[in-house]
Design a protein around this motif. Structure first.
Motif, PDB file in Angstrom:
ATOM      1  N   UNK A  56     -21.169 -26.732  70.642  1.00 58.62           N
ATOM      2  CA  UNK A  56     -20.862 -25.351  70.990  1.00 58.62           C
ATOM      3  C   UNK A  56     -22.035 -24.789  71.781  1.00 58.62           C
ATOM      4  N   UNK A  57     -21.800 -24.251  72.959  1.00 59.31           N
ATOM      5  CA  UNK A  57     -22.896 -23.677  73.743  1.00 59.31           C
ATOM      6  C   UNK A  57     -23.420 -22.396  73.114  1.00 59.31           C
ATOM      7  N   UNK A  58     -24.618 -21.955  73.522  1.00 64.22           N
ATOM      8  CA  UNK A  58     -25.170 -20.707  72.977  1.00 64.22           C
ATOM      9  C   UNK A  58     -24.204 -19.538  73.167  1.00 64.22           C
ATOM     10  N   UNK A  59     -24.221 -18.624  72.186  1.00 65.12           N
ATOM     11  CA  UNK A  59     -23.336 -17.459  72.228  1.00 65.12           C
ATOM     12  C   UNK A  59     -24.069 -16.257  71.651  1.00 65.12           C
ATOM     13  N   UNK A  60     -23.836 -15.089  72.229  1.00 68.70           N
ATOM     14  CA  UNK A  60     -24.467 -13.872  71.720  1.00 68.70           C
ATOM     15  C   UNK A  60     -23.777 -13.372  70.448  1.00 68.70           C
ATOM     16  N   UNK A  61     -22.516 -13.743  70.288  1.00 71.01           N
ATOM     17  CA  UNK A  61     -21.757 -13.362  69.089  1.00 71.01           C
ATOM     18  C   UNK A  61     -21.357 -14.624  68.339  1.00 71.01           C
ATOM     19  N   UNK A  62     -21.660 -14.720  67.034  1.00 68.12           N
ATOM     20  CA  UNK A  62     -21.310 -15.933  66.299  1.00 68.12           C
ATOM     21  C   UNK A  62     -19.806 -16.221  66.322  1.00 68.12           C
ATOM     22  N   UNK A  63     -19.473 -17.433  66.643  1.00 68.33           N
ATOM     23  CA  UNK A  63     -18.072 -17.859  66.592  1.00 68.33           C
ATOM     24  C   UNK A  63     -17.658 -18.098  65.140  1.00 68.33           C
ATOM     25  N   UNK A  64     -16.356 -17.983  64.890  1.00 72.69           N
ATOM     26  CA  UNK A  64     -15.891 -18.263  63.543  1.00 72.69           C
ATOM     27  C   UNK A  64     -14.481 -17.791  63.309  1.00 72.69           C
ATOM     28  N   UNK A  65     -14.214 -17.434  62.057  1.00 76.71           N
ATOM     29  CA  UNK A  65     -12.893 -16.970  61.628  1.00 76.71           C
ATOM     30  C   UNK A  65     -13.070 -15.601  60.992  1.00 76.71           C
ATOM     31  N   UNK A  66     -12.311 -14.618  61.491  1.00 72.48           N
ATOM     32  CA  UNK A  66     -12.411 -13.256  60.968  1.00 72.48           C
ATOM     33  C   UNK A  66     -11.811 -13.112  59.586  1.00 72.48           C
ATOM     34  N   UNK A  67     -11.728 -11.885  59.127  1.00 76.57           N
ATOM     35  CA  UNK A  67     -11.298 -11.587  57.752  1.00 76.57           C
ATOM     36  C   UNK A  67      -9.876 -12.102  57.510  1.00 76.57           C
ATOM     37  N   UNK A  68      -9.715 -12.839  56.426  1.00 73.96           N
ATOM     38  CA  UNK A  68      -8.410 -13.374  56.037  1.00 73.96           C
ATOM     39  C   UNK A  68      -8.373 -13.494  54.519  1.00 73.96           C
ATOM     40  N   UNK A  69      -7.176 -13.439  53.916  1.00 77.16           N
ATOM     41  CA  UNK A  69      -7.063 -13.498  52.455  1.00 77.16           C
ATOM     42  C   UNK A  69      -6.878 -14.920  51.933  1.00 77.16           C
ATOM     43  N   UNK A  70      -7.171 -15.092  50.630  1.00 78.82           N
ATOM     44  CA  UNK A  70      -6.850 -16.333  49.916  1.00 78.82           C
ATOM     45  C   UNK A  70      -6.458 -15.972  48.482  1.00 78.82           C
ATOM     46  N   UNK A  71      -5.586 -16.783  47.895  1.00 72.88           N
ATOM     47  CA  UNK A  71      -5.270 -16.668  46.463  1.00 72.88           C
ATOM     48  C   UNK A  71      -4.790 -18.023  45.944  1.00 72.88           C
ATOM     49  N   UNK A  72      -5.214 -18.352  44.734  1.00 73.62           N
ATOM     50  CA  UNK A  72      -4.628 -19.473  44.008  1.00 73.62           C
ATOM     51  C   UNK A  72      -5.325 -20.808  44.126  1.00 73.62           C
ATOM     52  N   UNK A  73      -6.466 -20.872  44.805  1.00 73.23           N
ATOM     53  CA  UNK A  73      -7.134 -22.156  45.004  1.00 73.23           C
ATOM     54  C   UNK A  73      -8.605 -21.919  45.320  1.00 73.23           C
ATOM     55  N   UNK A  74      -9.311 -23.007  45.649  1.00 74.68           N
ATOM     56  CA  UNK A  74     -10.723 -22.937  46.014  1.00 74.68           C
ATOM     57  C   UNK A  74     -10.933 -23.556  47.389  1.00 74.68           C
TER      58      UNK A  74
END
Length: 296
Positions: A56-74
């Protein structure tokens, strides 16, 4: 032959499915449930997303996954190269680097976001991670959310040879080296690092445990059968013992094994329950704000 004296053999070697992006920070190959429809065959595990080494090339904003829900597992995130930051609506946060593990129990419901750690994002580099979803039995699905940051120092370590080859135990036990992770069902999760060709370890696990070996670097022999980098070996349930031996000067792998959960599975997006009525309730609870608040 007594099953305790029988060799556990490879049932299938699974090649990585075509990669896809999760958010803008994870380029993953989904071994299951999407790539290979294994269902209960790999219980207590439900999902394995593997991000092979990717620049991944340099970025001013961290890449990733935004807010999302989970239930029932790990969710269990293992980092091999790079660094991952995490926040959830239960107030847990952390950063994990190479060799470290983030073990999050979603339980009754949590909002979650995960992304490249800021300094890694700014510099760019090779990113190499895996995420495993561990199912919870019905009686534990509504447990309070919890976060376990498992650094190398917290992992049990069994040294295999003078060159530093070792088994790092995240969960479970290898020859007296015990993992720090608290699990709801019997699970063995190990990072195996073989640092010289022909370095080897003998493994003994209950025959009925579902067992997988993900090779993340180099090539290994499992009972003399080649398993190359970035492939997944699914072991059979006929025996208890097998050998893993390095075929290259450096070989690294993740062992995943656990007692199956013999319960119905209902899955929808980020929810993993026992019935679709429970899935419907999870969606209603999420929409009602019962998973808390987390800023994106």
């Amino acid at each position: 032959m007594d099953v305790k004296n029988k060799t556990k053999q490879i049932e299938r070697i699974l090649v990585p499915p075509a990669p896809h992006m999760v958010g803008d920070g994870f380029r993953v190959c989904n071994f299951f449930p999407g790539g290979y429809n294994l269902k209960q065959r790999v219980s207590p595990f439900f999902l394995l997303d593997y991000n092979p080494p990717h620049y991944f090339p340099p970025a001013s904003r961290p890449r990733g996954v935004g807010v999302h829900p989970h239930r029932g597992f790990e969710t269990v995130t293992l980092v091999f190269q790079g660094a991952v930051a995490h926040h959830d609506s239960a107030g847990h946060a952390g950063v994990i680097g190479p060799g470290e593990v983030q073990w999050m129990t979603a339980g009754s419901g949590v909002l979650h976001k995960e992304y490249h750690e800021r300094s890694f994002a700014e510099q760019g580099g090779i990113f190499h991670v895996a995420q495993l979803w561990v199912n919870l039995p019905a009686k534990y699905k509504m447990s309070p959310p919890r976060y376990q940051s498992i650094t190398r120092e917290k992992q049990g370590k069994y040294v295999l040879d003078a060159q530093g080859s070792a088994v790092y135990v995240i969960a479970g036990n290898y020859k007296g080296a015990k993992g720090a992770a608290h699990t709801f069902t019997p699970i063995e999760l190990w990072n195996i690092e073989l640092l010289t060709e022909d370095a080897a370890l003998d493994i003994s696990l209950p025959a009925d445990y579902n067992t997988l070996l993900l090779v993340v670097e180099g090539e290994v022999l499992v009972n003399e059968h080649k398993v190359p980098a970035h492939t997944l070996a699914l072991m059979d349930n006929e025996g208890e013992h097998f050998e893993v031996r390095a075929k290259t000067p450096v070989a690294k792998a993740v062992l995943m094994s656990g007692a199956p959960i013999h319960e119905p599975i209902a899955h929808y997006g980020p929810f993993l329950m026992n019935s679709f009525e429970e899935i419907k309730q999870a969606i209603e609870d999420f929409n009602a704000g019962k998973f808390g608040y987390l800023e994106d």
